[in-house]
Design an enzyme around this catalytic site. Structure first.
Site, PDB file in Angstrom:
ATOM      1  N   PRO A   2      24.515  44.519  41.878  1.00 23.09           N
ATOM      2  CA  PRO A   2      23.118  44.260  42.489  1.00 23.09           C
ATOM      3  C   PRO A   2      22.434  45.569  42.570  1.00 23.09           C
ATOM      4  O   PRO A   2      22.929  46.320  43.523  1.00 23.09           O
ATOM      5  CB  PRO A   2      23.161  43.517  43.501  1.00 23.09           C
ATOM      6  CG  PRO A   2      24.747  42.876  43.448  1.00 23.09           C
ATOM      7  CD  PRO A   2      25.297  43.684  42.752  1.00 23.09           C
ATOM      8  N   GLU A   3      21.380  46.137  42.069  1.00 24.99           N
ATOM      9  CA  GLU A   3      20.817  47.464  42.306  1.00 24.99           C
ATOM     10  C   GLU A   3      19.410  46.898  42.672  1.00 24.99           C
ATOM     11  O   GLU A   3      19.186  45.657  42.670  1.00 24.99           O
ATOM     12  CB  GLU A   3      20.699  48.497  41.180  1.00 24.99           C
ATOM     13  CG  GLU A   3      22.145  48.815  41.076  1.00 24.99           C
ATOM     14  CD  GLU A   3      22.335  49.867  39.939  1.00 24.99           C
ATOM     15  OE1 GLU A   3      21.508  50.636  39.531  1.00 24.99           O
ATOM     16  OE2 GLU A   3      23.523  49.865  39.291  1.00 24.99           O
TER      17      GLU A   3
END
Length: 281
Positions: A2-3
């Site tokens: 997750p960015e």
DNA sequence: CATGTTTCCTGACAGC
DNA sequence: TGCTGTCAGGAAACAT
């Protein structure tokens, strides 16, 4: 992993499903290493609150609650780390392996925090300031700027005099919030810059290209629900689609989609780094 | 202070 | 088949 785009997709998905819901019961595994709050204290702080809004700040997910006369205004902050998931689920569906937290909601659903590798972090923070922008930057979030809001001029200044690779600088959360390994590589490809170039040696023209590339890539990725390379899924358990638009990330030895040269993989800033040796100088 | 390196953690996968 | 070893990486902690 997750960015920014994945965190935004999760936050929006959770918000759409449980905004206005009431937290009846909370459980956290004792294995969980909280950001700043022991599990029992965190459960106590969340129980009985009404979720007003869920949003993204940097790579953090921020839960805002409706005002409550009986207790101090707080925010619940969740960082997904590498493999963290926030899932809104029917309690009848068995809890997945590595479920470390559950919020039982009045609507009859559950918000579950699932994290195989346990790199995720969470905590309760006091809202010290009623101003939203000020609250954004206190407590959980260090210095650094939102990449989708930064001006061209401020973007140039971030890298001025940095004697480190541009890739390391992009990953540095105290400069820019939310860019991780996927979007650093994809942005550098689109800006035609080698990841190992020293940040301070980039020309103004190159920095302007990079500024544009970072914003374009992040916006496009948000639109497609993020990149599902290995673990990432949204609040409903659905995969994103931006991995289908990757030019370099995890495309080692495959032909560059622009020039046909084999994509190379090296290690920069301790991270697997993918680039086209012809397109990127 | 700025920058580089190590550590945490488990699933996936290669090789024997 | 089943074991062992290696790798992935965000960010804090530690070292230079």
């Amino acid at each position: 992993m997750p960015e920014l785009p994945e965190v935004e997709t999760v936050a929006n998905g959770v918000d759409a499903r449980i905004r206005g819901d009431y937290i009846e019961e909370v459980w956290f595994s004792s294995k969980r290493e909280p950001m700043n709050t022991p599990p029992a204290a965190m459960a106590k702080a969340l129980t009985g609150r009404t979720i007003e809004r869920v949003r993204r700040v940097g790579k953090h997910i921020v839960f805002d609650f409706a005002p409550d006369a009986k207790s101090d205004p707080v925010q619940w902050i969740v960082h997904l780390g590498m493999t963290g998931r926030l899932l809104v689920a029917d309690p009848a569906v068995p809890r997945p392996l590595h479920t470390h937290g559950v919020l039982v909601l009045r609507s009859g659903r559950e918000l579950r925090f699932v994290d195989a590798r346990r790199f995720g972090r969470m905590g309760i923070y006091l809202v010290e300031d009623t101003k939203e922008e000020a609250a954004d930057l206190r407590g959980f979030q260090g210095p650094g700027t939102e990449p989708l809001r930064i001006s061209r001029a401020d973007f140039r200044k971030l890298f001025h005099g940095r004697r480190t690779s541009i890739k390391a600088a992009l990953l540095n959360q105290s400069l820019l919030h939310g860019v991780g390994n996927i979007y650093a590589d994809e942005s550098l490809f689109r800006a035609k810059i080698r990841p190992r170039r020293m940040a301070s040696r980039l020309t103004t023209r190159e920095l302007d290209r990079l500024h544009g590339a970072v914003q374009t890539v992040l916006r496009e990725a948000i639109r497609l629900g993020g990149s599902s390379v290995s673990d990432y899924v949204d609040a409903a358990g659905e995969r994103g689609f931006f991995q289908l638009r990757h030019y370099v990330y995890m495309r080692t030895s495959q032909p560059c989609l622009v020039c046909g040269t084999a994509i190379r993989r090296t290690v920069v800033a301790g991270r697997g780094t993918h680039y086209c040796p012809v397109c990127q100088r």
